[in-house]
Write a protein that holds these residues in place. Structure first.
Motif, PDB file in Angstrom:
ATOM      1  N   PRO A  72       0.780  -1.234   0.080  1.00 56.43           N
ATOM      2  CA  PRO A  72      -0.015  -0.062   0.032  1.00 56.43           C
ATOM      3  C   PRO A  72       0.858   1.348  -0.064  1.00 56.43           C
ATOM      4  O   PRO A  72       0.458   2.304  -0.642  1.00 56.43           O
ATOM      5  N   LEU A  73       2.096   1.174   0.506  1.00 55.91           N
ATOM      6  CA  LEU A  73       3.083   2.388   0.704  1.00 55.91           C
ATOM      7  C   LEU A  73       3.607   2.827  -0.680  1.00 55.91           C
ATOM      8  O   LEU A  73       3.278   3.697  -1.244  1.00 55.91           O
ATOM      9  N   THR A  74       3.897   1.605  -1.595  1.00 56.33           N
ATOM     10  CA  THR A  74       4.309   1.760  -2.995  1.00 56.33           C
ATOM     11  C   THR A  74       3.102   2.305  -3.721  1.00 56.33           C
ATOM     12  O   THR A  74       3.264   3.063  -4.510  1.00 56.33           O
ATOM     13  N   ALA A  75       1.965   1.664  -3.545  1.00 55.87           N
ATOM     14  CA  ALA A  75       0.817   2.113  -4.095  1.00 55.87           C
ATOM     15  C   ALA A  75       0.397   3.732  -4.160  1.00 55.87           C
ATOM     16  O   ALA A  75       0.010   4.332  -4.965  1.00 55.87           O
ATOM     17  N   ALA A  76       0.476   4.016  -2.643  1.00 51.23           N
ATOM     18  CA  ALA A  76       0.168   5.431  -2.555  1.00 51.23           C
ATOM     19  C   ALA A  76       1.212   6.360  -3.083  1.00 51.23           C
ATOM     20  O   ALA A  76       0.830   7.447  -3.665  1.00 51.23           O
TER      21      ALA A  76
END
Length: 142
Positions: A72-76
């Motif tokens: 989710p951090l990379t997606a954000a």
């Protein structure tokens, strides 16, 4: 504890730590920006980002947790890079309960500075690489 249970607990731990990593990264980016604007030392930014580094090191030792927090951090971070308006709208939903420092002011959604500078992509990619590197199937056997 079976390996499946360990993976589920690791994924739950990674998802539980995700908001903390998200907001600490943002606090570090804001402190660095303020120090840059005032031509002062960036001790607060360095300390916030050191806290993020400690969390990443702890999560990196547990592949399921690193994967659950890193995705989710990379997606954000990628969402900030591709469509900043949508990312700012979604980031506003992650506003913490406390509005005191290091949390962002009311006019700026959390994640704006770290997302725009690419810190989320960097931290998320490090977590994903640590998960892939430590995964037992990722090692080659001769």
């Amino acid at each position: 504890m079976t390996s499946e249970t360990r993976r589920v607990v690791g994924a739950a731990a990674g998802l539980a730590v995700f908001p903390l990593v998200y907001h600490l990264t943002e606090a570090g980016a804001r402190a660095l920006r303020q120090a840059y604007a005032s031509f002062g030392p960036a001790w607060a930014g360095a300390l916030w980002l050191a806290a993020v580094a400690v969390l990443v090191a702890v999560l990196g030792a547990w592949p399921a947790a690193a994967l659950a927090c890193g995705l989710p951090l990379t997606a954000a971070g990628l969402l900030f890079a591709l469509d900043a308006d949508t990312a700012l709208g979604l980031a506003d939903a992650l506003r913490p309960v406390s509005a005191r420092p290091p949390w962002p002011e009311a006019g700026e959604p959390p994640g704006a500075v770290a997302g725009a500078t690419g810190l989320y992509v960097l931290v998320g990619a490090l977590l994903l690489l640590s998960a892939v590197r430590r995964h037992p199937r990722a090692t080659r056997r001769r």
